[in-house]
Design a protein around this motif. Sequence first.
Motif, PDB file in Angstrom:
ATOM      1  N   LEU A 262      46.738  37.246  27.336  1.00 34.75           N
ATOM      2  CA  LEU A 262      45.517  37.976  27.386  1.00 34.75           C
ATOM      3  C   LEU A 262      45.014  38.510  28.759  1.00 34.75           C
ATOM      4  CD1 LEU A 262      42.792  39.373  26.521  1.00 34.75           C
ATOM      5  CD2 LEU A 262      41.947  37.066  26.550  1.00 34.75           C
ATOM      6  N   PHE A 263      44.981  37.617  29.746  1.00 36.38           N
ATOM      7  CA  PHE A 263      45.157  37.933  31.205  1.00 36.38           C
ATOM      8  C   PHE A 263      46.109  38.977  31.683  1.00 36.38           C
ATOM      9  CE2 PHE A 263      41.648  35.367  33.271  1.00 36.38           C
ATOM     10  CZ  PHE A 263      41.154  34.606  32.148  1.00 36.38           C
ATOM     11  N   MET A 264      47.339  38.786  31.253  1.00 39.80           N
ATOM     12  CA  MET A 264      48.337  39.528  31.732  1.00 39.80           C
ATOM     13  C   MET A 264      48.253  40.829  31.079  1.00 39.80           C
ATOM     14  SD  MET A 264      51.741  37.327  32.273  1.00 39.80           S
ATOM     15  CE  MET A 264      51.892  36.061  30.924  1.00 39.80           C
ATOM     16  N   VAL A 265      48.022  41.060  29.829  1.00 42.99           N
ATOM     17  CA  VAL A 265      47.804  42.308  29.209  1.00 42.99           C
ATOM     18  C   VAL A 265      46.537  43.030  29.792  1.00 42.99           C
ATOM     19  CG1 VAL A 265      47.127  43.431  27.005  1.00 42.99           C
ATOM     20  CG2 VAL A 265      48.758  41.500  26.961  1.00 42.99           C
ATOM     21  N   ALA A 266      45.673  42.365  30.191  1.00 48.25           N
ATOM     22  CA  ALA A 266      44.466  43.114  30.709  1.00 48.25           C
ATOM     23  C   ALA A 266      44.813  43.339  32.217  1.00 48.25           C
ATOM     24  CB  ALA A 266      43.296  42.159  30.893  1.00 48.25           C
ATOM     25  N   LEU A 271      46.630  47.224  36.277  1.00 47.36           N
ATOM     26  CA  LEU A 271      47.561  47.850  37.173  1.00 47.36           C
ATOM     27  C   LEU A 271      48.059  49.498  36.740  1.00 47.36           C
ATOM     28  CD1 LEU A 271      49.636  44.793  37.788  1.00 47.36           C
ATOM     29  CD2 LEU A 271      48.198  45.891  39.510  1.00 47.36           C
ATOM     30  N   LEU A 272      48.067  49.437  35.481  1.00 44.88           N
ATOM     31  CA  LEU A 272      48.542  51.063  35.140  1.00 44.88           C
ATOM     32  C   LEU A 272      47.145  51.944  35.285  1.00 44.88           C
ATOM     33  CD1 LEU A 272      50.354  50.748  31.634  1.00 44.88           C
ATOM     34  CD2 LEU A 272      51.083  51.794  33.729  1.00 44.88           C
ATOM     35  N   GLY A 273      46.129  51.517  34.941  1.00 44.53           N
ATOM     36  CA  GLY A 273      45.000  52.366  35.364  1.00 44.53           C
ATOM     37  C   GLY A 273      44.732  52.618  36.587  1.00 44.53           C
TER      38      GLY A 273
ATOM     39  N   VAL C  44      46.350  30.563  43.613  1.00 43.30           N
ATOM     40  CA  VAL C  44      45.649  31.080  44.802  1.00 43.30           C
ATOM     41  C   VAL C  44      45.687  32.446  45.054  1.00 43.30           C
ATOM     42  CG1 VAL C  44      45.836  30.739  47.245  1.00 43.30           C
ATOM     43  CG2 VAL C  44      45.745  28.671  45.849  1.00 43.30           C
ATOM     44  N   LEU C  45      46.949  33.096  44.724  1.00 45.14           N
ATOM     45  CA  LEU C  45      46.987  34.459  44.999  1.00 45.14           C
ATOM     46  C   LEU C  45      46.095  35.184  44.014  1.00 45.14           C
ATOM     47  CD1 LEU C  45      50.874  35.178  45.387  1.00 45.14           C
ATOM     48  CD2 LEU C  45      48.920  35.773  47.018  1.00 45.14           C
ATOM     49  N   GLY C  46      46.056  34.760  42.893  1.00 46.57           N
ATOM     50  CA  GLY C  46      45.061  35.421  41.967  1.00 46.57           C
ATOM     51  C   GLY C  46      43.652  35.183  42.244  1.00 46.57           C
ATOM     52  N   ILE C  47      43.243  34.094  42.913  1.00 38.43           N
ATOM     53  CA  ILE C  47      41.935  33.980  43.041  1.00 38.43           C
ATOM     54  C   ILE C  47      41.737  34.890  44.449  1.00 38.43           C
ATOM     55  CG2 ILE C  47      40.274  32.667  44.361  1.00 38.43           C
ATOM     56  CD1 ILE C  47      41.692  30.218  42.931  1.00 38.43           C
ATOM     57  N   VAL C  48      42.500  34.953  45.347  1.00 38.34           N
ATOM     58  CA  VAL C  48      42.519  35.996  46.544  1.00 38.34           C
ATOM     59  C   VAL C  48      42.463  37.351  46.032  1.00 38.34           C
ATOM     60  CG1 VAL C  48      43.683  37.062  48.349  1.00 38.34           C
ATOM     61  CG2 VAL C  48      43.608  34.605  48.105  1.00 38.34           C
ATOM     62  N   MET C  49      43.275  37.752  45.131  1.00 34.32           N
ATOM     63  CA  MET C  49      43.192  39.056  44.463  1.00 34.32           C
ATOM     64  C   MET C  49      41.877  39.431  43.906  1.00 34.32           C
ATOM     65  SD  MET C  49      45.475  41.290  45.102  1.00 34.32           S
ATOM     66  CE  MET C  49      47.154  41.208  45.968  1.00 34.32           C
ATOM     67  N   THR C  50      41.346  38.284  42.975  1.00 41.36           N
ATOM     68  CA  THR C  50      40.087  38.435  42.346  1.00 41.36           C
ATOM     69  C   THR C  50      39.106  38.792  43.231  1.00 41.36           C
ATOM     70  OG1 THR C  50      41.011  37.321  40.704  1.00 41.36           O
ATOM     71  CG2 THR C  50      38.618  37.729  40.415  1.00 41.36           C
ATOM     72  N   ALA C  51      39.076  38.021  44.298  1.00 46.21           N
ATOM     73  CA  ALA C  51      38.050  38.088  45.204  1.00 46.21           C
ATOM     74  C   ALA C  51      38.230  39.335  46.032  1.00 46.21           C
ATOM     75  CB  ALA C  51      38.014  37.063  46.403  1.00 46.21           C
ATOM     76  N   GLY C  52      39.091  39.936  46.163  1.00 46.97           N
ATOM     77  CA  GLY C  52      39.428  41.344  46.646  1.00 46.97           C
ATOM     78  C   GLY C  52      38.949  42.203  45.680  1.00 46.97           C
ATOM     79  N   PHE C  53      39.088  42.108  44.589  1.00 44.43           N
ATOM     80  CA  PHE C  53      38.593  43.138  43.624  1.00 44.43           C
ATOM     81  C   PHE C  53      37.017  43.005  43.792  1.00 44.43           C
ATOM     82  CE2 PHE C  53      36.756  45.171  39.983  1.00 44.43           C
ATOM     83  CZ  PHE C  53      36.430  44.514  39.170  1.00 44.43           C
ATOM     84  N   GLY C  54      36.475  41.970  43.916  1.00 47.67           N
ATOM     85  CA  GLY C  54      34.945  41.854  44.095  1.00 47.67           C
ATOM     86  C   GLY C  54      34.382  42.692  45.255  1.00 47.67           C
ATOM     87  N   ALA C  55      35.386  42.429  46.465  1.00 45.37           N
ATOM     88  CA  ALA C  55      34.990  43.133  47.675  1.00 45.37           C
ATOM     89  C   ALA C  55      35.128  44.553  47.478  1.00 45.37           C
ATOM     90  CB  ALA C  55      35.740  42.544  48.924  1.00 45.37           C
ATOM     91  N   ALA C  56      36.224  45.102  46.928  1.00 43.44           N
ATOM     92  CA  ALA C  56      36.324  46.424  46.825  1.00 43.44           C
ATOM     93  C   ALA C  56      35.439  47.016  45.883  1.00 43.44           C
ATOM     94  CB  ALA C  56      37.742  46.391  46.162  1.00 43.44           C
ATOM     95  N   TYR C  57      34.917  46.429  44.891  1.00 40.73           N
ATOM     96  CA  TYR C  57      33.965  46.998  44.047  1.00 40.73           C
ATOM     97  C   TYR C  57      32.649  47.045  44.621  1.00 40.73           C
ATOM     98  CZ  TYR C  57      30.994  48.614  40.026  1.00 40.73           C
ATOM     99  OH  TYR C  57      30.491  49.106  39.223  1.00 40.73           O
ATOM    100  N   TRP C  58      32.400  46.109  45.493  1.00 40.30           N
ATOM    101  CA  TRP C  58      31.146  46.084  46.214  1.00 40.30           C
ATOM    102  C   TRP C  58      31.018  47.246  47.490  1.00 40.30           C
ATOM    103  CZ3 TRP C  58      30.041  41.985  50.441  1.00 40.30           C
ATOM    104  CH2 TRP C  58      28.691  42.159  50.932  1.00 40.30           C
ATOM    105  N   GLN C  59      32.256  47.432  48.003  1.00 43.02           N
ATOM    106  CA  GLN C  59      32.313  48.263  49.158  1.00 43.02           C
ATOM    107  C   GLN C  59      32.613  49.454  48.687  1.00 43.02           C
ATOM    108  OE1 GLN C  59      31.541  47.675  52.336  1.00 43.02           O
ATOM    109  NE2 GLN C  59      30.795  45.947  51.421  1.00 43.02           N
ATOM    110  N   GLY C  71      43.756  44.290  38.622  1.00 43.54           N
ATOM    111  CA  GLY C  71      44.932  44.039  37.999  1.00 43.54           C
ATOM    112  C   GLY C  71      45.716  42.919  38.382  1.00 43.54           C
ATOM    113  N   ALA C  72      46.159  42.738  39.692  1.00 47.86           N
ATOM    114  CA  ALA C  72      46.758  41.771  40.102  1.00 47.86           C
ATOM    115  C   ALA C  72      46.134  40.539  39.979  1.00 47.86           C
ATOM    116  CB  ALA C  72      47.040  42.294  41.677  1.00 47.86           C
TER     117      ALA C  72
END
Lengths: 506, 329, 319
Positions: A262-266, A271-273, C44-59, C71-72
């Motif tokens: 599910l996470f990967m599809v999302a 990423l496409l979006g 860990v990479l996923g957490i970094v990316m997710t945190a990055g998403f938070g920062a990107a949206y906030w900024q 996405g990443a």
Amino acid sequence: MGPYGRVGQVVDELDDRLGIAKGGRVFLDKIFPDHWSFMLGEIALYSFVVLIATGIFLALYFVPSTNQVIYHGTYKPLRGQVVSEAYESTVNISFAVRGGLLVRQMHHWAADIFVGSIVVHMARVFFTGAFRKPRETNWLIGTTMLILAILEGFIGYSLPDDLISGTGLRIGYSIAESIPFVGSYLTSFLWGGTFPGNVIIERFYLIHVFIIPLAIAGLLAAHLGLLVRQKHTQFKGEGRTETNVVGSPMFPTFMAKTTGFLFMVAGATALLGAFAQINPIWQFGSYDPSKISYAVQPDWYMGWLDGALRIMPSWEFAGWGHTVPLEVFLPAVVFPGLIFTIALLWPALEHRITGDNELHNLLDRPRDRPKRTAAGAALFALLFVLFAASSTDVLANYFHLSLNFVLWAFRVLTFVVPIVVAFVTYGICREMQGVQGIGKRKRAVIVYRSAEGEYSTVTAAPRPDDEHEELDPEPVPVRIDIEPLANGPQAANAESSPTGARRVTR
Amino acid sequence: MPDARRRQVRRTQRRRLLLPGGLLAIAALGFLALVVPAVSAQASTTDKTGKTTTLGNSIKSCGSLNLKGVSTAANSGNPVTSTRLVCMDGALILYGNSSITYANPPASFAAAGKLLFDQTCASCHGSDANGVSPTGTATIGPNLQGVGTATVDFWVTTGRMPATDIAAVEAERKPPKLTNLQALEVAAYINSLDPSVPAVPTPHLKGANVANGASLFALNCAACHTITGAGDALAFGTNAPSLQDKKVTAQQVAEAVRIGPANMPRFSGNLSDTQVRDIVAYVTTYIQHPTNPGGAGLGGVGPVAEGFIALLLGVGGLALICFWIGERA
Amino acid sequence: MSDDEQETTRTRVPMPIATLSDPHLGDAAKHPSRVEGIIALIFVLGIVMTAGFGAAYWQNWNPWIIGGTMGAGLFLLGFGLTAWGKYLMPQGPFVEERHVLAGSPEERGAMSAALVERSAVVVKRRKLLGGLFALGAGIFGIVAIFPLLRSLGPVPGTSLDRTDWRKGSLLVDSNGRSVKRGTLVVGGIMTVYPQNFEYSPNGQATDQTVLIRVQDSDLVTAPGRETWAPAGYVAYSKVCTHLGCPVGLYEQQLELLVCPCHQSMFNVRNGAVPQFGPAPRPLPQLPLYFDSDGTLRAQTGFDQAVGPGFFERTTTEKL
């Protein structure tokens, strides 16, 4: 506190109220066969989840109204133009709402993937014969969901009221109009008068965010419920019979894999979006019935209808005071109606032809059913030719051919290609059936020459990685010894478990 | 000092003044002869409000002019209805308004143009540019007399002419064989045979309204060139070229709109100069440099490319992931 | 309920206890600790990316950064979880018996009996009531269609047969400008509407007309149409007779109107008769004339319904 701690307490409390313990245990033990092609339906399921989530976001900002307003936003080429509120709010989402363009694009990519994965999943079910008894109902539900998904997508991308989707709506209106006896009434009712009217966006909005999603959700629940009740099918193999299911358990393995998926599809949709632009409506401009762009296409899942409409000869029946536009009615109403009817009736058709009334929980390999596989391949070939036919102008441009020539070529190909594909597929299946050990990696053969000059062969030993021992399938263990007793094997005793658990009975 | 000597000195002084004085007088007269009519021509066509006055006289002073190619509507590229008009020596130099000015290359270019024409064009268009074979009476190519300088400039600067494939239905854009200057020279030569309109347009893009341009583009241009300007194949081997190509200049767009090359319709009275200028501005900005805020533009050809990506990358990629997650039979 | 009571009401089944060393419960990976390390890195990479998403949206960074990090992050977290499930969780294979869904013949018989016999009790004994209810339900079903369908819109009536073009209608472009004799040159095309209808979407949809100057002199497209195209100005309905797309694509030298949607081609010189493609009928022609001011007007409206065919369409074009 019992031996299972707080978790045990919660289970007890819930069981007192809801009676979940017995069924819950059975549910956790459910076995899922592991073949990769069984996960294609999950792509559809999870892209539907993404669609709902992104759709809720979009619905907060979209204004479903055909009222004309003047655009005053940030995109210069639209400033001062008279547009509909629906269009203005969509441009707003794309440029003014933070993350709006991303969510809009995710929604559109997820929709394309949703329909695509349904088709791929349906193909898997078809070619492996999983639609046979007892799963005909699931096949009906699934085909209905495909029809609804295609409709939903068409209505969805028509909501922004831009030039390209508006043209598609005009074509849809004309197709509905072409139906004998009821066509002009149907369109007058749905559009509230003649085209374009001023209610269609509002009505489509209601259908798109409420009616069809509700229908799909209900059908989806039934689809999954039947799957749980009837259990999944599986391929033939070691230890697999008509009366069992072999695979990995629901908890924890399948749950982990499917949640991860599910996470990967999302994530893939996001990423496409993020990186691929889709449906840039600001470039198209608001819909104006007297404006048109060349090379206009519907979204991919409607492409086969567009192709059929292009290659159809201009036969129109006019007589006795009435007109039946066959050049529209046949390719756009009768033809898809026929295809979907055959799809819905296929289990019954196959039952009638083969006389097979047995329960089937084991799947066919496609090569074992050459006629069915050939029929399916022919249908896909026909659809593919029609898809290609919807791009006649692009093909003529790219290959520097005359447009007229390309069109005639497709008229011929539409009939020739499916027939050829059917025969070729049938032949390939028959051949594959006859070949020993097909699909398995061939063993090397060592050639010996005797002193007299006679040649003989000996099959070589299998390579180390080619041999692969599979364990015998076992039932899911009821309890697992996390900390074995110091005094060894006696621990395997139902009465005295080292964790001191109370006895559980089935 | 004896008298003879004084007389000699005086004669020399007079001669020293005579030659330069005479030359100066001739120059002044010549200058007046050239400038005064030009100035008076201008003065007679534009007054403070920019409105045309004494047009009939002025356009007559342009000599014989073939006005077949333009509409009578105001501000539509017609010299007669222009707010600016300059003729000199019986030749149309410049006309137009603040949106687009049309100018002919100087008549002096015609000589060089004739040489270039004889080398590059006469084999198909005839030595008199009337499409008749140099050696007989057969028609071998289109008649270029009376097409106007804009037409010649468009076909030559886009490289379509000289054509390399005579059998092709339509000449394609390709790297031009003649330079821009040479194109103007050939245009001057053709124009000298039968002076005509439209002249070479220069659109003044500052102050253009791109929103107006976008709306007009959708109504008039998108039906052939597509709404994103990508171009495509039309009937019977013809095609509408891509406008996204950055080699397409503002001048060429304005020329094409006004002359209607090949199968393209000829937009004259139905589009004013301001409207054409707005369209040119829109094409050279948002068509050639789309903002693409959503990511990769995917060619701007719409749902076909999107479908490919969705199926191949989206469904295909996720199916590959399924292949990784699950077992093979 | 105490444990003892529970035990007496349920069947006892022998329960094998598995140990962690059972290969069915073992890791699928050959080097589990290495795989664990890799998955940890992915998380860990996923957490970094997710945190990055938070920062990107906030900024409020670029959409592609917001989307790329989201996405990443999602993808990596999912990838790690799936890898954990595939390589480090018990794969089995485990087996589960399929319980026969069907009931016993007795159970089936009982169900059928209930349906048949009990309904026979009703139907046989109360035929009148059953029939009346069925009639009522049927009538309600028919009547329910009225609010569901009929209230949605008007009946089409003659709305599809006529446009707003009338005798003397002034031809105007999208800005309301009229057309004079010298407006178009040969090879020019423009879209025109009847005056006062150029702004309304409904007017644009049905009244839209293309005006083409095919030549300098009067054009006769068909017998009986001698006066319809004065000075070479010919007007056809822009609504394609195939599916209603605006036929805006004009090829000047070929004198062909091509519909951009499905490439129907209409010859403008002989009354827009389709030469190729799926369109079944020519585009209706609007008869024109120049009034005393030299402005172009329509002689009458179209002589037939414009646009695609529909069942009630009665006029057939004969050329």
